[in-house]
Design a protein around this motif. Structure first.
Motif: not given
Lengths: 325, 292
Positions: B234-244
């Motif tokens: 999770m700490e590598k997630f991008t903004l879009a993925l985090a939102l998803a």
């Protein structure tokens, strides 16, 4: 010898190619060729390693059983048999193909017609066009995830904006995303929101490229607005329509985000689009062989439609430079 | 204005018809503009509501109270700054690689002669229409074998290996509109090919560089499929993925106002870029469409 201009040999006529038929490359030409391949080298490498190679590998994988942990095992046509002829309950592939086709053939005509209409409206000589164009374009800037979340919220049966508006008009609010019959129309509706995007801009550019003298000539001949549209505008922008249609079909067939983010492929497989199916098989169930088979099925379908469109285009696409029939 | 007696409508005068048409046009366009903007306004409005008020049956446009704290909560509860910087790494790399690699290859196609060039060009064009799914799985396998899963490499490398065929194609089309005489003049002055690229062609290409840069920025910022399959921590997630992922997390589905706030954060840069680079948009899209 010939003069040297721009580094290229200008050779006197008749003194060029030796009669052996083999071309002699000048030092300059050899250097240029080396430079060319050097510059496209990374792309060529990427093409071989990340496109052509993988394509062949996935073709091979589609005939194999592979789950990432054991070596791929050749199984011949088994993957395809499973996909096409699974008896229970109804092969998911057919359902998936059906809903993907339904979505594509609903949304592409709607979006092309809609963008064209918008483009025509923006092409009229009225004030404020840049403002409208900007406002219309904004929705297509929204990242897919943000857009999906937004529409989940709007389509929420109880608290969403859509049903609130309908209720205030005294109409019943449908279960947009949870009713199997409503869900694809809901997605198409969502697509309508992005009508002012790239497709429309391309149409606008196409419309602005229509030579005005054609309209003038038509007016002199007594053509009314509708006739001018049909006889001048449509043929002149038919290449643009063609372009948008091809991109539209290719794009719609690859729909994934809305299914993943909004409905999880449901309800009852109503949004189990082909790419979603590929994702499920390859990355959730780790059936990489089946996933590859599905990917190739998608590819062949798209190839078929693209070739079909190119073939049919001869009938209705009008290119300015061609001789009239 | 050429008038024809045959074209005069019978019921209304010409100017009256025109006014009516204009009125209808304006009304429709205004309606359309409202429809286009409403969902975004709704998102913004929802992001400023508090938990008690967000789930109401009655439509409430202006939040009462206006909860700016939602944004603070967003950045405090979740590593949003982290997500943004992660995304920026990928975005910046993609923009640079698209412009650099695309222009180099485009320059080659536009200006240099070599045996096999037309074959290469045909390959370039056909890859533009290729659906990415058919290379998806093997690419994943390749990156897995290289030990690059859960890193940013799978999202960055393809851009450097020639970027996308679209970029190369656009650069080529643009470069071909630049007169060869400029090259020749430079060569006479003693410039080699590299100098021609760097000092002659590129400075003249600011429009197409801007266009490609902008479009790649938008694409890389919004992309969530790549991060979805390649990133696991999770700490590598991008903004879009985090939102998803936010959408699916139990805690967040009850705090929908935070999800909306997150959406606003992800939309904002897109709007800013758009307003700063507006003219490049229309120009760039038209370039793709007309030459396509």
């Amino acid at each position: 010898m010939g003069a040297l201009v721009g580094g290229r040999q200008i050779v006197a006529p008749g003194s060029g190619t030796p009669r052996t038929g083999r071309r002699v490359f000048s030092k300059r030409e050899r250097l240029e060729a080396v430079q060319f391949y050097l510059l496209i080298g990374p792309w060529l490498l990427g093409f071989v390693g990340l496109t052509a190679g993988p394509m062949l590998y996935s073709l091979f994988l589609s005939f194999a059983d592979f789950d990432l942990f054991h070596a791929p095992r050749w199984v011949g046509l088994q993957n395809f048999q499973y996909l096409f002829m699974s008896p229970h309950p109804l092969s998911i592939l057919w359902k998936s193909l059906g809903v993907t086709a339904y979505f594509t053939f609903l949304s592409v005509p709607v979006s092309i017609t809609g963008s064209l209409v918008l483009a025509l409206a923006l092409n009229a000589r009225i004030r404020g066009v840049p403002l409208y164009r900007t406002l219309f374009y904004l929705p297509s800037l929204t990242p897919a995830v943000a857009s999906a979340l937004l529409w989940i919220w709007i389509f929420n049966s109880k608290y969403g904006l859509a049903n609130a508006v309908l209720r205030s008009l005294g109409l019943p609010g449908p279960r947009w995303l949870t009713d199997p019959y409503m869900v694809i129309p809901s997605f198409v509706l969502m697509g309508l929101w992005g009508l002012g995007g790239n497709t429309m801009i391309i149409f606008l550019a196409g419309l602005q490229g229509v030579p005005t003298h054609l309209y003038d000539a038509a007016e002199i001949d007594g053509a009314g607005a509708w006739q001018r549209f049909v006889a001048v505008t449509l043929p002149q922008i038919s290449p643009t329509v063609f372009f948008n249609m091809i991109l539209g079909i290719i794009g719609s067939f690859q729909v994934f985000g809305s299914a993943y983010l909004m409905t999880g492929g449901g309800p009852e497989y109503a949004t189990y689009f082909l790419v979603f199916y590929i994702y499920q098989e390859a990355f959730k169930s780790l059936h990489m062989g089946r996933g590859s088979a599905l990917a190739w099925i998608l590819f062949i379908i798209l190839l078929f439609f693209t070739l079909l469109q190119f073939g049919l285009s001869r009938r209705w696409v009008y290119y300015e430079g061609e001789q009239a029939r | 204005m050429k008038q024809s007696s045959l074209a005069r409508p019978r019921s209304l005068g010409i100017s009256a018809t025109r006014t009516l048409m204009h009125a209808i046009l304006y009304a429709t366009l205004t309606l359309g503009a409202i429809v286009a903007v409403i969902p975004m306004a709704w998102t913004l409005s929802s992001s400023l509501k508090d938990s008690a008020h967000i789930f109401t049956l009655r439509v409430q446009w202006i939040p009462d109270p206006v909860v700016w704290r939602n944004y603070v909560d967003l950045f405090a509860k979740l590593p949003f700054p982290r997500f943004i910087s992660n995304t920026m790494i990928i975005v910046v790399s993609n923009v640079i690689s698209a412009v650099l690699m695309g222009s180099l290859a485009g320059f080659a196609f536009a200006r240099l002669k070599a045996p096999g060039k037309s074959v290469a060009f045909i390959i370039l064009i056909s890859t533009m229409l290729l659906p990415s799914q058919v290379t998806l799985i093997p690419r994943y396998i390749i990156f897995k074998v290289l030990g690059m899963i859960d890193t940013y490499w799978p999202l960055i490398l393809p851009g450097w290996l020639g970027g996308g065929p679209f970029e190369i194609f656009l650069f080529r089309q643009f470069f071909m509109t630049l007169p060869v005489e400029l090259d020749d003049a430079a060569r006479i002055d003693g410039c080699g090919t590299a100098r021609i690229y760097w000092s002659v062609v590129m400075p003249l290409s600011k429009p197409v560089i801007a266009t490609i840069g902008i479009f790649n920025f938008i694409w890389a910022w919004s992309d969530f499929f790549g991060p979805l399959i390649y990133l696991n921590s999770m700490e590598k997630f991008t903004l879009a993925l985090a939102l998803a992922t936010l959408r699916r997390s139990a805690e967040m589905s009850t705090r929908w106002e935070l999800v909306m706030a997150g959406s606003v954060v992800s939309i904002l840069p897109m709007l800013i870029i758009f307003f700063l680079g507006q003219k490049y948009f229309v120009q760039g899209i038209a370039l793709t469409g007309l030459k396509g």
